[in-house]
Design a protein around this motif. Structure first.
Motif, mmCIF file in Angstrom:
data_model
loop_
_atom_site.group_PDB
_atom_site.id
_atom_site.type_symbol
_atom_site.label_atom_id
_atom_site.label_comp_id
_atom_site.label_asym_id
_atom_site.label_seq_id
_atom_site.Cartn_x
_atom_site.Cartn_y
_atom_site.Cartn_z
ATOM 1 N N HIS A 78 0.872 -1.181 0.000
ATOM 2 C CA HIS A 78 0.000 0.000 0.000
ATOM 3 C C HIS A 78 0.903 1.223 0.000
ATOM 4 O O HIS A 78 1.878 1.256 0.747
ATOM 5 C CB HIS A 78 -0.882 0.029 1.246
ATOM 6 N N PRO A 79 0.596 2.219 -0.858
ATOM 7 C CA PRO A 79 -0.514 2.312 -1.804
ATOM 8 C C PRO A 79 -0.131 1.722 -3.157
ATOM 9 O O PRO A 79 1.030 1.711 -3.544
ATOM 10 C CB PRO A 79 -0.707 3.821 -1.930
ATOM 11 N N GLN A 80 -1.130 1.250 -3.870
ATOM 12 C CA GLN A 80 -0.939 0.647 -5.191
ATOM 13 C C GLN A 80 -2.296 0.604 -5.866
ATOM 14 O O GLN A 80 -3.309 0.387 -5.209
ATOM 15 C CB GLN A 80 -0.358 -0.755 -5.024
ATOM 16 N N PHE A 81 -2.330 0.813 -7.184
ATOM 17 C CA PHE A 81 -3.618 1.032 -7.846
ATOM 18 C C PHE A 81 -4.523 -0.182 -7.834
ATOM 19 O O PHE A 81 -5.742 -0.053 -7.976
ATOM 20 C CB PHE A 81 -3.413 1.526 -9.276
ATOM 21 N N LEU A 82 -3.978 -1.382 -7.660
ATOM 22 C CA LEU A 82 -4.839 -2.559 -7.580
ATOM 23 C C LEU A 82 -5.854 -2.433 -6.444
ATOM 24 O O LEU A 82 -6.976 -2.927 -6.559
ATOM 25 C CB LEU A 82 -4.002 -3.822 -7.379
ATOM 26 N N HIS A 83 -5.463 -1.771 -5.360
ATOM 27 C CA HIS A 83 -6.370 -1.629 -4.219
ATOM 28 C C HIS A 83 -7.526 -0.682 -4.530
ATOM 29 O O HIS A 83 -8.552 -0.708 -3.826
ATOM 30 C CB HIS A 83 -5.598 -1.121 -2.995
ATOM 31 N N PHE A 84 -7.370 0.157 -5.540
ATOM 32 C CA PHE A 84 -8.446 1.065 -5.943
ATOM 33 C C PHE A 84 -9.545 0.309 -6.682
ATOM 34 O O PHE A 84 -10.697 0.748 -6.692
ATOM 35 C CB PHE A 84 -7.875 2.171 -6.844
ATOM 36 N N ARG A 85 -9.205 -0.843 -7.254
ATOM 37 C CA ARG A 85 -10.144 -1.605 -8.083
ATOM 38 C C ARG A 85 -10.553 -2.936 -7.467
ATOM 39 O O ARG A 85 -11.694 -3.361 -7.600
ATOM 40 C CB ARG A 85 -9.491 -1.854 -9.443
ATOM 41 N N HIS A 86 -9.630 -3.603 -6.774
ATOM 42 C CA HIS A 86 -9.883 -4.961 -6.289
ATOM 43 C C HIS A 86 -9.890 -5.019 -4.762
ATOM 44 O O HIS A 86 -9.279 -4.198 -4.093
ATOM 45 C CB HIS A 86 -8.795 -5.909 -6.803
ATOM 46 N N ARG A 87 -10.561 -6.037 -4.265
ATOM 47 C CA ARG A 87 -10.531 -6.340 -2.838
ATOM 48 C C ARG A 87 -9.451 -7.400 -2.619
ATOM 49 O O ARG A 87 -9.574 -8.535 -3.086
ATOM 50 C CB ARG A 87 -11.891 -6.838 -2.352
ATOM 51 N N ILE A 88 -8.398 -6.999 -1.936
ATOM 52 C CA ILE A 88 -7.247 -7.862 -1.701
ATOM 53 C C ILE A 88 -7.081 -8.036 -0.198
ATOM 54 O O ILE A 88 -7.000 -7.047 0.545
ATOM 55 C CB ILE A 88 -5.965 -7.251 -2.309
ATOM 56 N N ARG A 89 -7.055 -9.276 0.246
ATOM 57 C CA ARG A 89 -6.944 -9.536 1.684
ATOM 58 C C ARG A 89 -5.483 -9.766 2.077
ATOM 59 O O ARG A 89 -4.801 -10.621 1.523
ATOM 60 C CB ARG A 89 -7.781 -10.755 2.076
ATOM 61 N N ASP A 90 -5.030 -8.993 3.052
ATOM 62 C CA ASP A 90 -3.676 -9.178 3.574
ATOM 63 C C ASP A 90 -3.607 -10.497 4.344
ATOM 64 O O ASP A 90 -4.502 -10.802 5.152
ATOM 65 C CB ASP A 90 -3.305 -8.063 4.547
ATOM 66 N N LEU A 91 -2.554 -11.274 4.122
ATOM 67 C CA LEU A 91 -2.322 -12.466 4.928
ATOM 68 C C LEU A 91 -1.584 -12.082 6.208
ATOM 69 O O LEU A 91 -0.708 -11.214 6.200
ATOM 70 C CB LEU A 91 -1.496 -13.489 4.143
#
Length: 301
Positions: A208-221
């Motif tokens: 974070h930050p990165q543009f994938l997080h603006f579009r997708h729901r990504i769960r941190d392990l």
């Protein structure tokens, strides 16, 4: 910013409430021969913050020359004096070692808080949390059977890469059949998007930050061993001996710059998916948020 002259700047701000006070401040728009050499880490989200910093410097009358290099090389340029400052340095975890090397040669100063970055290993949120909640869960037989074994990272100098290589050994992932490979940001992003397109299980080292997080729901392990480092401060890191070119007020303006993970992810999305240049994304965002720019520039009166 390259290709963006004073006339274009005034035109870009026309119609906003910010234009009148800016025009009234001749010291902001005044021509200056003072050149600031700004090093920008050569990844798109760093380009975004570099463009914002460039816009602020130009509004204070500085000329800006940007150069682009990967993480460690950027700090080496700062150490030898080829550049005056870096946007942005991640302190203390990701780039702390590089900062220490610079300070063996010259004192530095941290300015502003561009965002609060951190490294992560993430999975698409369609993977059940009951199955994969922690890095250790990647070792479960039923998870290994479904998980894509190739883990695609970015360049070797990045903090997330250093952390990930250690994780491969300390969590026993290499022995379990997983492999980690370095590459470009595009390859890393593409690996995640390909997982989503095929609904395949897989893990990708991100940040974070990165543009994938603006579009997708990504769960941190979860990272029980704490190998991914802490939440960093992304700052403008300057050689102290190069700040003599700035007044105390101008230094305060640079120290006032405050963004966020969400703002930089939005700018990064504009660059990567809306076809904007970093400068275009920054100007459009500043035009939409004149009150924030005005708060940074407030010490100029």
């Amino acid at each position: 910013m390259a290709g963006f002259n004073r006339r274009q700047f005034i035109h870009a701000l026309a119609g906003t409430a910010l234009l009148a006070p800016l025009l009234a401040r001749g010291n902001i728009l005044a021509e200056s021969k003072t050149m600031v050499r700004l090093g920008v880490t050569d990844l798109s989200f760093h380009h975004a913050t570099g463009a914002v910093v460039t816009a602020v410097l130009q509004r204070m009358g500085f000329a800006v020359e940007r150069s682009y290099a990967l993480h460690e090389a950027n700090f080496e340029q700062l150490r030898v004096g080829s550049i005056d400052m870096i946007a942005s340095a991640w302190i203390p975890s990701s780039h702390g070692l590089y900062k220490t090397r610079v300070e063996e040669q010259v004192a530095t100063r941290e300015l502003g808080l561009h965002y609060a970055p951190y490294a992560l290993w993430g999975v698409p949120d369609y993977i059940p949390v009951s199955e994969v909640d922690s890095v250790e869960d990647l070792l479960k037989p039923q998870v290994k059977a479904q998980m894509h074994k190739a883990i695609q990272g970015i360049g070797p100098g990045a903090g997330i890469t250093r952390f990930s290589l250690r994780m491969m050994d300390d969590y026993g992932l290499a022995a379990a059949g997983y492999s980690f490979r370095t590459g470009t940001q595009e390859e890393c992003v593409g690996a995640f998007e390909k997982l989503v397109q095929t609904q395949r299980w897989g893990v990708v080292p991100l940040w974070h930050p990165q543009f994938l997080h603006f579009r997708h729901r990504i769960r941190d392990l979860k990272d029980p061993k704490g190998l991914l480092g802490s939440v960093d401060r992304a700052v403008l890191l300057a050689r102290a001996d190069r700040l003599d070119h700035f007044t105390a007020t101008q230094i305060q303006v640079l120290d006032n710059i405050r963004l966020s993970n969400a703002i930089v992810a939005e700018l990064d999305y504009a660059i990567n998916r809306d076809g904007k240049s970093a400068d275009q994304a920054a100007i459009l965002w500043l035009d939409k948020n004149p009150q924030m720019l005005a708060s940074w520039l407030a010490p100029l009166g």
